[in-house]
Design a protein around this motif. Structure first.
Motif, PDB file in Angstrom:
ATOM      1  N   ALA A 231       0.030  -3.596   0.452  1.00 12.46           N
ATOM      2  CA  ALA A 231      -0.923  -2.669  -0.159  1.00 12.46           C
ATOM      3  C   ALA A 231      -0.124  -1.653  -0.951  1.00 12.46           C
ATOM      4  O   ALA A 231      -0.008  -0.498  -0.573  1.00 12.46           O
ATOM      5  N   ASP A 236      -4.110   1.599  -3.187  1.00 12.47           N
ATOM      6  CA  ASP A 236      -4.238   0.823  -1.955  1.00 12.47           C
ATOM      7  C   ASP A 236      -3.965   1.721  -0.758  1.00 12.47           C
ATOM      8  O   ASP A 236      -3.198   2.670  -0.847  1.00 12.47           O
ATOM      9  N   SER A 238      -3.468   1.630   3.630  1.00 19.63           N
ATOM     10  CA  SER A 238      -3.456   0.886   4.886  1.00 19.63           C
ATOM     11  C   SER A 238      -3.408   1.856   6.062  1.00 19.63           C
ATOM     12  O   SER A 238      -2.805   2.918   5.966  1.00 19.63           O
ATOM     13  N   LEU A 250      -8.762  -1.773  -0.479  1.00 27.76           N
ATOM     14  CA  LEU A 250      -8.250  -2.117  -1.809  1.00 27.76           C
ATOM     15  C   LEU A 250      -9.289  -1.695  -2.849  1.00 27.76           C
ATOM     16  O   LEU A 250     -10.372  -2.284  -2.936  1.00 27.76           O
ATOM     17  N   THR A 253     -11.065  -4.051  -6.365  1.00 22.40           N
ATOM     18  CA  THR A 253     -10.573  -5.394  -6.041  1.00 22.40           C
ATOM     19  C   THR A 253     -11.768  -6.270  -5.643  1.00 22.40           C
ATOM     20  O   THR A 253     -12.622  -5.842  -4.878  1.00 22.40           O
TER      21      THR A 253
END
Lengths: 333, 101
Positions: A231, A236, A238, A250, A253
């Motif tokens: 990521a 991004d 995480s 994400l 996406t």
């Protein structure tokens, strides 16, 4: 103890000796003398900005032969370093017009010649006391500033700690919840799709039972670093969702992109070849991932956020059901 | 017998001899300057004397200094010479008594 340094600007030797003998009776550390305007400016280092004031009180004789005392006072007072330093003018001039000019030039007080000892001592003493208080206050303010800077740094650190998972360094659940909501709102505004991956280490309880909790922690850290690596765009995100469960958000996406990232994560974990002898899935540690994608059209409510997480969780559950170490995608709505 | 009694703060006792020496020098300079009719320099000496005299406890010196300053501005040679005489006379007949303030 606050130290007081005095500068006497005077070109009359008799007056200088007289003032020196009086000043020595007061709480003064050093007495300096200058005779001319140029000498005074050089002594005070007026050209050099932001140097520390080396003098706490200036006694200025108004009638100097080369430059008007009022002009000297003005010049001293216009310097950043000395604007707060009291200047006391001494003069034989009686005219109130002169007094007015002296105070306009920034003089703190005024002493008439011939000098009367009692008056001189009292006025200088009050200027010294004031300056001492001022110095103490400046010192306190400096200390307060230092403390407040320290506090700010600590707060920043605390803030970070409060939003971070201590073991893996990833965002924690609290930050995940906030980020997901923010990203959903952003996706709605930008009319983008948003993907969510929920991931869970396969047979992690057995791993812990086999290798112990310390090894278990090491495993969690390795998985976390694989997530962080995959990521990798600025948008991004995480997080450690809890226990052995992780989440990746994400932005912008779609299904294909999200499944690809999830698949890459799955492969990378497997390729770490973290030994897992009692796993019924593989001889190494593996990861199951559930992916979902959303195109937000309605208002972002807590219910919506929860059901989106729920959807990715369902996908994860299906991945487990289908034999683990795989990626399952489920459409949202 | 000295007739000009002056009471001076004993804190200044160590400064007085030098101060009086400086006044003798003033007299010598004033005599030279009056011959040269350099009234600007005479005015400055008068002004300084006016400023310092009373501070040391010699109020009369402040008075004489003030007179010198004024007469120098007017370029009054004769009056200045008279004042210089008064100054000399005063200093020659000085009796100083030091006391606590």
């Amino acid at each position: 103890m606050v130290k007081i340094n005095i500068l006497v600007v005077d070109d009359d030797r008799d007056i200088k000796l007289l003032l020196e003998s009086y000043l020595k009776k007061l709480e003064v550390d050093r007495i300096h003398f200058t005779e001319t305007a140029a000498e005074t400016y050089e002594f005070l280092n007026l050209k050099d900005k932001n140097n520390e004031a080396k003098i706490d009180l200036i006694i200025l004789d108004i009638i100097l032969e080369d430059e008007d005392g009022i002009a000297i006072c003005k010049k001293i007072k216009s310097s950043e370093t000395y604007q707060e330093i009291p200047v006391i003018m001494v003069t034989a001039q009686k005219a109130s017009k002169f007094l007015k000019r002296a105070f306009e030039a920034g003089a703190f007080d005024f002493i008439k010649k011939p000098i009367n000892k009692i008056e001189f001592m009292a006025r200088i003493n009050s200027a010294i006391k004031l300056r001492k208080e001022m110095k103490k206050r400046i010192k306190r303010e400096e200390e307060l500033l230092k403390i407040s800077a320290k506090l700010k740094a600590v707060n920043k650190k605390l803030e970070k700690i409060a939003l971070q998972d201590g073991l893996t360094g990833l965002a924690n659940r609290r930050l995940f919840d906030k980020t997901l909501k923010d990203e959903l709102n952003r996706a709605k505004r930008n009319k983008n799709s948003l993907a969510l991956i929920m991931a869970d280490i396969d047979n992690f309880k057995v791993y812990n039972d086999t290798y112990g909790h310390q090894q278990g922690d090491e495993c969690l850290k390795k998985v976390a670093s694989v997530l962080a690596k995959n990521a990798k765009r600025a948008s991004d995100f995480s997080a450690r969702y809890g226990g052995e469960e992780f989440a990746v958000i994400l932005a912008d996406t779609d299904k294909d992109g999200a499944v690809k990232v999830a698949e890459n994560i799955r492969e990378d974990i497997r390729e770490l070849e973290i030994e897992h002898q009692n796993s019924n899935t593989d001889k190494y540690v593996t990861l199951s991932l559930g992916v979902s994608c959303i195109k937000v059209k309605r208002e972002i409510t807590e219910e919506l956020v929860n059901s989106f997480i729920e959807k990715a969780d369902q996908a994860l559950y299906q991945a487990k059901e289908k034999g683990k170490n795989r990626v399952v995608y489920l459409d949202f709505e | 017998m000295k007739k000009n009694k002056v009471y001076i703060d004993q804190d200044l006792e160590t400064l007085i001899p030098q101060y009086l020496d400086n006044r003798e020098e003033d007299i010598r300079r004033l005599k030279t300057l009056i011959e040269a009719e350099n009234y600007e320099k005479i005015r400055i000496i008068g002004h300084s004397l006016k400023g310092s005299g009373g501070g040391y406890g010699f109020d009369y010196l402040t008075e004489l200094g003030s007179q010198i300053e004024k007469n120098a501005e007017l370029k009054n040679r004769e009056d200045i010479e008279l004042i210089i005489n008064k100054l000399e006379n005063y200093l020659d007949n000085l009796e100083i008594i030091y006391q606590e303030d």
